[in-house]
Design a protein around this motif. Sequence first.
Motif, mmCIF file in Angstrom:
data_model
loop_
_atom_site.group_PDB
_atom_site.id
_atom_site.type_symbol
_atom_site.label_atom_id
_atom_site.label_comp_id
_atom_site.label_asym_id
_atom_site.label_seq_id
_atom_site.Cartn_x
_atom_site.Cartn_y
_atom_site.Cartn_z
ATOM 1 N N ASN A 1 -75.278 44.972 -17.789
ATOM 2 C CA ASN A 1 -73.401 44.697 -17.125
ATOM 3 C C ASN A 1 -74.096 43.726 -15.933
ATOM 4 O O ASN A 1 -73.235 44.262 -15.064
ATOM 5 C CB ASN A 1 -72.687 45.457 -17.248
ATOM 6 N N THR A 2 -75.036 42.989 -16.514
ATOM 7 C CA THR A 2 -75.529 41.933 -14.604
ATOM 8 C C THR A 2 -74.136 40.968 -14.258
ATOM 9 O O THR A 2 -73.753 41.147 -12.738
ATOM 10 C CB THR A 2 -76.585 40.453 -14.850
ATOM 11 N N GLU A 3 -73.311 40.308 -14.870
ATOM 12 C CA GLU A 3 -71.811 39.729 -14.487
ATOM 13 C C GLU A 3 -70.814 41.007 -13.709
ATOM 14 O O GLU A 3 -70.285 40.250 -12.747
ATOM 15 C CB GLU A 3 -71.167 38.763 -15.669
ATOM 16 N N GLU B 1 -70.033 40.559 -9.933
ATOM 17 C CA GLU B 1 -68.337 40.777 -9.268
ATOM 18 C C GLU B 1 -68.759 42.153 -7.998
ATOM 19 O O GLU B 1 -68.153 41.841 -6.737
ATOM 20 C CB GLU B 1 -67.538 41.219 -10.033
ATOM 21 N N ALA B 2 -69.368 43.316 -8.249
ATOM 22 C CA ALA B 2 -69.397 44.670 -7.521
ATOM 23 C C ALA B 2 -70.108 44.350 -6.217
ATOM 24 O O ALA B 2 -69.546 44.194 -5.129
ATOM 25 C CB ALA B 2 -70.003 45.612 -8.376
ATOM 26 N N ILE B 3 -71.058 43.041 -6.578
ATOM 27 C CA ILE B 3 -72.058 42.630 -5.418
ATOM 28 C C ILE B 3 -71.178 41.996 -3.987
ATOM 29 O O ILE B 3 -71.180 41.638 -3.479
ATOM 30 C CB ILE B 3 -73.023 41.895 -5.588
ATOM 31 N N GLN B 4 -70.173 40.814 -4.773
ATOM 32 C CA GLN B 4 -69.694 40.127 -4.064
ATOM 33 C C GLN B 4 -69.141 40.700 -3.479
ATOM 34 O O GLN B 4 -68.269 39.836 -2.573
ATOM 35 C CB GLN B 4 -69.367 38.889 -5.063
ATOM 36 N N LYS C 1 -79.016 34.847 -11.986
ATOM 37 C CA LYS C 1 -77.574 35.051 -12.796
ATOM 38 C C LYS C 1 -75.992 34.344 -11.269
ATOM 39 O O LYS C 1 -75.073 33.919 -11.494
ATOM 40 C CB LYS C 1 -77.181 36.198 -13.277
ATOM 41 N N ALA C 2 -77.076 34.531 -10.417
ATOM 42 C CA ALA C 2 -75.570 34.477 -9.207
ATOM 43 C C ALA C 2 -75.764 33.178 -9.020
ATOM 44 O O ALA C 2 -74.465 33.025 -8.719
ATOM 45 C CB ALA C 2 -76.281 35.682 -8.185
ATOM 46 N N ASP D 1 -71.373 35.025 -4.490
ATOM 47 C CA ASP D 1 -72.672 35.595 -3.182
ATOM 48 C C ASP D 1 -73.404 36.885 -3.298
ATOM 49 O O ASP D 1 -72.570 38.082 -3.755
ATOM 50 C CB ASP D 1 -71.904 35.148 -2.448
ATOM 51 N N ALA D 2 -74.396 36.468 -3.621
ATOM 52 C CA ALA D 2 -75.244 38.196 -3.487
ATOM 53 C C ALA D 2 -76.492 38.104 -2.686
ATOM 54 O O ALA D 2 -77.289 38.741 -2.188
ATOM 55 C CB ALA D 2 -76.758 37.619 -4.563
ATOM 56 N N SER D 3 -75.397 37.256 -1.075
ATOM 57 C CA SER D 3 -76.998 36.499 -0.092
ATOM 58 C C SER D 3 -76.842 38.219 0.769
ATOM 59 O O SER D 3 -77.190 38.112 2.002
ATOM 60 C CB SER D 3 -76.015 36.113 0.590
ATOM 61 N N SER D 4 -75.919 38.859 0.590
ATOM 62 C CA SER D 4 -76.061 40.535 1.117
ATOM 63 C C SER D 4 -76.938 41.227 1.098
ATOM 64 O O SER D 4 -77.441 41.739 2.177
ATOM 65 C CB SER D 4 -74.513 40.699 1.388
ATOM 66 N N ILE D 5 -77.653 41.248 0.338
ATOM 67 C CA ILE D 5 -79.280 41.490 -0.387
ATOM 68 C C ILE D 5 -80.267 41.129 0.753
ATOM 69 O O ILE D 5 -80.347 40.215 0.717
ATOM 70 C CB ILE D 5 -79.280 41.917 -2.288
ATOM 71 N N LYS D 6 -80.871 42.175 1.175
ATOM 72 C CA LYS D 6 -82.090 41.532 2.343
ATOM 73 C C LYS D 6 -83.024 42.382 2.510
ATOM 74 O O LYS D 6 -84.071 42.344 2.073
ATOM 75 C CB LYS D 6 -81.522 41.817 4.020
ATOM 76 N N ARG D 7 -82.720 43.688 1.736
ATOM 77 C CA ARG D 7 -83.634 44.459 1.120
ATOM 78 C C ARG D 7 -84.101 44.977 -0.025
ATOM 79 O O ARG D 7 -82.552 45.302 -0.460
ATOM 80 C CB ARG D 7 -84.215 45.219 2.419
#
Length: 416
Positions: free
Chosen positions: A160-162, A166-169, A189-190, A196-202
Amino acid sequence: MANEFLDQLETREPEVREASQFGLLPDLVRNAIAGAPGWASHLTGVDAAALTSRAALAKLPILRKSALHSLQVGRPPFGGFNVASGREIGRIFMSPGPIFEPEGLGADWWRSARALFAAGVRRGDIIHNTFAYHLTPGGWLLDAGGRALGCTVIAAGPGNTEQQLEAIQHLKPTVYVGVPDYLKILLDKAAELGKDASSIKRALVSGGALFPSLRAEYAKRGVSVCQAYATADVGNIAYESPGPDGAVEGMIVDEGVIVEIVRPGTGDPVPEGEVGEVVVTAFNRDYPMIRIATGDLSAVLPGRSPCGRTNMRIRGWLGRADQTTKIKGMFVHPEQVAEVAKRFPELGRVRLVVTRTGEQDVMTFKAESASQDAEMAARVGEAVQQATKLKAGVELVAPGTLPNDGKVIADDRSYG
């Protein structure tokens, strides 16, 4: 307090740590024999009090992970290897095989918090956990470790990538947890959808090999990635821990286990640095595992980690001692390939070949056949997916084309 506790344990001198482990081992084995009929049968005649060194431990018979299925069929539900009673079991999982595993009631029962902490995860982080929560223990294993560190966990699961984007953004998780490849799918895909998936840093990844090229790509995209080595029956076995310059050298063995590297097919330890099969003894009083042979290959990496942690290091996952292969986070067994071949008696030799394309695992089922028509290939492909739960390309080749070497699974991926 949990973070300080983890750091304190990781920097003890190796001699002190090992002396503590072998001080506990006789009691672990004694309780296993007394409380679990499977261990009583497997360790008949063993003097638990004598198990005070690696040399003594190496004399015990190994328990092959591949044997757990038949042992559980004969003595359900766990082959008689669980000490915990039904009231002390919080969850039951089913892994491919099928093999059933219990989870006890204690916090961070699988010991994954240390691996997360070493990867830079801290209290207050939001973890996007894409390991499965359905039947298999992967999602729960990392979920428990994250919550033990004081993190918030998004129980995403796979697929359910899309919807995940939505949850990540919206929730802006700081940490990704899952198989190595799926993070790339999310990030690609983002970018495609403008999410926006830029919050993921680790990230802490497991369930498959983290190839050097993929790690480098993640670094360019601003994500620091470490990997952990864990199994459903043992929990966390080893984990990566970057040094001051960010470099990673091997994997540090978790303090809750004793790892031996043995010659494949035997229980005999190999010299330091030699590649052999990983054998693990886990200090888990609910579900003790004593010299369980994982089927994975690795080697001891001499010296200490640049990060300051002092426990024994291994080189990481170097393949399988047998032909069982992990593909896209799933084990594929020679028996499954044989199952496909049995459905098509007109086929000659068969071989499942695993490669990498675009940083993704690719399966190709090659089979000797007098007929190479598309309909036959399609039927074989359907059978492969039914047997392995994974899609594969199919190549039908002329009789006598495939090597006569007894190999039915060929892992042609490069591990750097």
